[in-house]
Scaffold this active site. Structure first.
Site, PDB file in Angstrom:
ATOM      1  N   LYS A  60      12.103  40.352  48.069  1.00  0.00           N
ATOM      2  CA  LYS A  60      12.948  40.243  46.876  1.00  0.00           C
ATOM      3  C   LYS A  60      14.377  39.831  47.249  1.00  0.00           C
ATOM      4  O   LYS A  60      14.762  39.853  48.430  1.00  0.00           O
ATOM      5  CB  LYS A  60      12.925  41.591  46.140  1.00  0.00           C
ATOM      6  CG  LYS A  60      11.540  41.961  45.590  1.00  0.00           C
ATOM      7  CD  LYS A  60      11.603  43.218  44.734  1.00  0.00           C
ATOM      8  CE  LYS A  60      10.243  43.553  44.135  1.00  0.00           C
ATOM      9  NZ  LYS A  60      10.319  44.730  43.217  1.00  0.00           N
ATOM     10  N   TYR A  87       6.686  38.870  35.609  1.00  0.00           N
ATOM     11  CA  TYR A  87       6.702  40.302  35.279  1.00  0.00           C
ATOM     12  C   TYR A  87       6.361  40.570  33.814  1.00  0.00           C
ATOM     13  O   TYR A  87       6.734  41.623  33.280  1.00  0.00           O
ATOM     14  CB  TYR A  87       8.060  40.905  35.637  1.00  0.00           C
ATOM     15  CG  TYR A  87       8.226  41.182  37.121  1.00  0.00           C
ATOM     16  CD1 TYR A  87       7.481  42.188  37.751  1.00  0.00           C
ATOM     17  CD2 TYR A  87       9.116  40.461  37.895  1.00  0.00           C
ATOM     18  CE1 TYR A  87       7.622  42.451  39.099  1.00  0.00           C
ATOM     19  CE2 TYR A  87       9.268  40.718  39.257  1.00  0.00           C
ATOM     20  CZ  TYR A  87       8.518  41.718  39.846  1.00  0.00           C
ATOM     21  OH  TYR A  87       8.661  41.990  41.186  1.00  0.00           O
ATOM     22  N   PHE A 130      13.287  48.759  31.920  1.00  0.00           N
ATOM     23  CA  PHE A 130      13.951  48.106  33.045  1.00  0.00           C
ATOM     24  C   PHE A 130      13.675  46.599  33.117  1.00  0.00           C
ATOM     25  O   PHE A 130      14.128  45.929  34.039  1.00  0.00           O
ATOM     26  CB  PHE A 130      13.535  48.773  34.361  1.00  0.00           C
ATOM     27  CG  PHE A 130      12.051  48.788  34.620  1.00  0.00           C
ATOM     28  CD1 PHE A 130      11.398  47.675  35.167  1.00  0.00           C
ATOM     29  CD2 PHE A 130      11.295  49.913  34.320  1.00  0.00           C
ATOM     30  CE1 PHE A 130      10.030  47.683  35.393  1.00  0.00           C
ATOM     31  CE2 PHE A 130       9.915  49.929  34.543  1.00  0.00           C
ATOM     32  CZ  PHE A 130       9.290  48.803  35.085  1.00  0.00           C
ATOM     33  N   ARG A 190      -0.074  47.907  49.787  1.00  0.00           N
ATOM     34  CA  ARG A 190       0.584  48.960  48.997  1.00  0.00           C
ATOM     35  C   ARG A 190       0.937  50.140  49.901  1.00  0.00           C
ATOM     36  O   ARG A 190       2.003  50.736  49.765  1.00  0.00           O
ATOM     37  CB  ARG A 190      -0.320  49.430  47.843  1.00  0.00           C
ATOM     38  CG  ARG A 190      -0.601  48.403  46.756  1.00  0.00           C
ATOM     39  CD  ARG A 190       0.604  47.932  45.984  1.00  0.00           C
ATOM     40  NE  ARG A 190       1.379  48.993  45.384  1.00  0.00           N
ATOM     41  CZ  ARG A 190       2.245  48.803  44.371  1.00  0.00           C
ATOM     42  NH1 ARG A 190       2.428  47.583  43.846  1.00  0.00           N
ATOM     43  NH2 ARG A 190       2.940  49.792  43.899  1.00  0.00           N
ATOM     44  N   THR A 223       7.476  52.948  44.917  1.00  0.00           N
ATOM     45  CA  THR A 223       8.432  52.050  44.253  1.00  0.00           C
ATOM     46  C   THR A 223       9.878  52.444  44.556  1.00  0.00           C
ATOM     47  O   THR A 223      10.724  51.593  44.832  1.00  0.00           O
ATOM     48  CB  THR A 223       8.189  52.090  42.724  1.00  0.00           C
ATOM     49  OG1 THR A 223       6.816  51.807  42.462  1.00  0.00           O
ATOM     50  CG2 THR A 223       9.074  51.088  42.008  1.00  0.00           C
ATOM     51  N   ARG A 228       9.635  49.902  52.235  1.00  0.00           N
ATOM     52  CA  ARG A 228      10.672  50.293  51.271  1.00  0.00           C
ATOM     53  C   ARG A 228      11.547  51.411  51.832  1.00  0.00           C
ATOM     54  O   ARG A 228      12.754  51.425  51.614  1.00  0.00           O
ATOM     55  CB  ARG A 228      10.031  50.662  49.938  1.00  0.00           C
ATOM     56  CG  ARG A 228       9.627  49.399  49.147  1.00  0.00           C
ATOM     57  CD  ARG A 228       8.761  49.722  47.963  1.00  0.00           C
ATOM     58  NE  ARG A 228       8.643  48.584  47.040  1.00  0.00           N
ATOM     59  CZ  ARG A 228       7.751  48.537  46.060  1.00  0.00           C
ATOM     60  NH1 ARG A 228       6.914  49.539  45.876  1.00  0.00           N
ATOM     61  NH2 ARG A 228       7.699  47.483  45.267  1.00  0.00           N
ATOM     62  N   ASN A 279      14.237  47.011  45.588  1.00  0.00           N
ATOM     63  CA  ASN A 279      13.358  47.707  46.528  1.00  0.00           C
ATOM     64  C   ASN A 279      12.634  46.781  47.520  1.00  0.00           C
ATOM     65  O   ASN A 279      11.540  47.074  47.982  1.00  0.00           O
ATOM     66  CB  ASN A 279      12.375  48.604  45.774  1.00  0.00           C
ATOM     67  CG  ASN A 279      11.497  47.831  44.819  1.00  0.00           C
ATOM     68  OD1 ASN A 279      11.623  46.627  44.699  1.00  0.00           O
ATOM     69  ND2 ASN A 279      10.601  48.524  44.156  1.00  0.00           N
ATOM     70  N   HIS A 288       7.671  43.139  46.892  1.00  0.00           N
ATOM     71  CA  HIS A 288       6.660  43.255  45.838  1.00  0.00           C
ATOM     72  C   HIS A 288       5.285  43.347  46.475  1.00  0.00           C
ATOM     73  O   HIS A 288       5.056  42.772  47.543  1.00  0.00           O
ATOM     74  CB  HIS A 288       6.701  42.016  44.934  1.00  0.00           C
ATOM     75  CG  HIS A 288       5.533  41.924  43.995  1.00  0.00           C
ATOM     76  ND1 HIS A 288       5.499  42.600  42.800  1.00  0.00           N
ATOM     77  CD2 HIS A 288       4.345  41.273  44.107  1.00  0.00           C
ATOM     78  CE1 HIS A 288       4.340  42.354  42.207  1.00  0.00           C
ATOM     79  NE2 HIS A 288       3.617  41.564  42.975  1.00  0.00           N
ATOM     80  N   GLU A 344      -1.252  36.168  41.076  1.00  0.00           N
ATOM     81  CA  GLU A 344       0.105  36.021  41.620  1.00  0.00           C
ATOM     82  C   GLU A 344       0.163  34.954  42.726  1.00  0.00           C
ATOM     83  O   GLU A 344       1.142  34.209  42.817  1.00  0.00           O
ATOM     84  CB  GLU A 344       0.606  37.381  42.112  1.00  0.00           C
ATOM     85  CG  GLU A 344       0.828  38.345  40.939  1.00  0.00           C
ATOM     86  CD  GLU A 344       1.125  39.777  41.343  1.00  0.00           C
ATOM     87  OE1 GLU A 344       1.367  40.589  40.433  1.00  0.00           O
ATOM     88  OE2 GLU A 344       1.111  40.105  42.556  1.00  0.00           O
TER      89      GLU A 344
END
Ligand code: UDP
Ligand code: MG
Length: 144
Positions: A11, A51, A59, A87, A93, A104, A114, A117, A128
């Site tokens: 990100k 998103y 948010f 993950r 998150t 993270r 964070n 993704h 995606e």
């Protein structure tokens, strides 16, 4: 293929913060193969579309603004059970809740900013990956 695919993204906080190299090294050391990679900047419209599932969440506006604020690195990663493995590798998150050693925990600034993704299902991973990488490029790379 030695496993399945997931979609990952570095990100704007991670790329702008000069953390891309360290995170890519972490990804490879954790056993993921980088099968496709591109640095790009999302337009507001593209971030809204990526998103869209979160458009009713409080948010959403902040997330779209952040994700279009600077360059990102889009990745197709391969590993055994790639979605679940990625993950686990990225952690919760909110970095304050992420396990020690996760990406993270190591690299994220906050719950919004964070660092990375990760797709949450095989179906979304395929969607995606297709959002970022043209079929022709995936074929030339031998990903599909
Ligand atoms: N997000 C946020 N505030 C929240 C929840 C999520 O800013 O309370 C942002 C954060 O960047 C997160 C993204 O929205 O990564 C997508 O949220 P999701 O619940 O899908 O979390 P993820 O799958 O990324 O862990
Ligand atoms: Mg998610």
């Amino acid at each position: 293929m030695a496993g399945s695919l997931t979609f990952a993204m570095l990100k704007p906080d991670a790329v702008g913060g000069g953390k891309s190299g360290a995170i890519l090294a972490h990804i490879q050391q954790a056993g993921f193969a980088i099968r496709a990679m591109q640095m790009l900047r999302l337009t507001v419209t593209e971030a809204e579309a990526f998103y869209a599932v979160h458009r009713e969440r409080p948010f959403y506006g902040e997330l779209v603004e952040f994700m279009s604020s600077g360059p990102v690195v889009a990745l197709a990663l391969e590993a055994p059970d790639a979605v679940a493995a990625w993950r686990t590798a990225i952690g919760a998150t909110d970095p304050a809740e992420a396990a020690d050693g996760t990406i993270r925990k190591l690299f994220a600034e906050s719950k919004g900013r964070n660092a990375v993704h990760g797709s949450d299902s095989d179906e979304n991973a395929a969607r995606e990956i297709a959002f970022f990488f043209p079929e022709r490029e995936l074929a030339l790379l031998g990903v599909v």
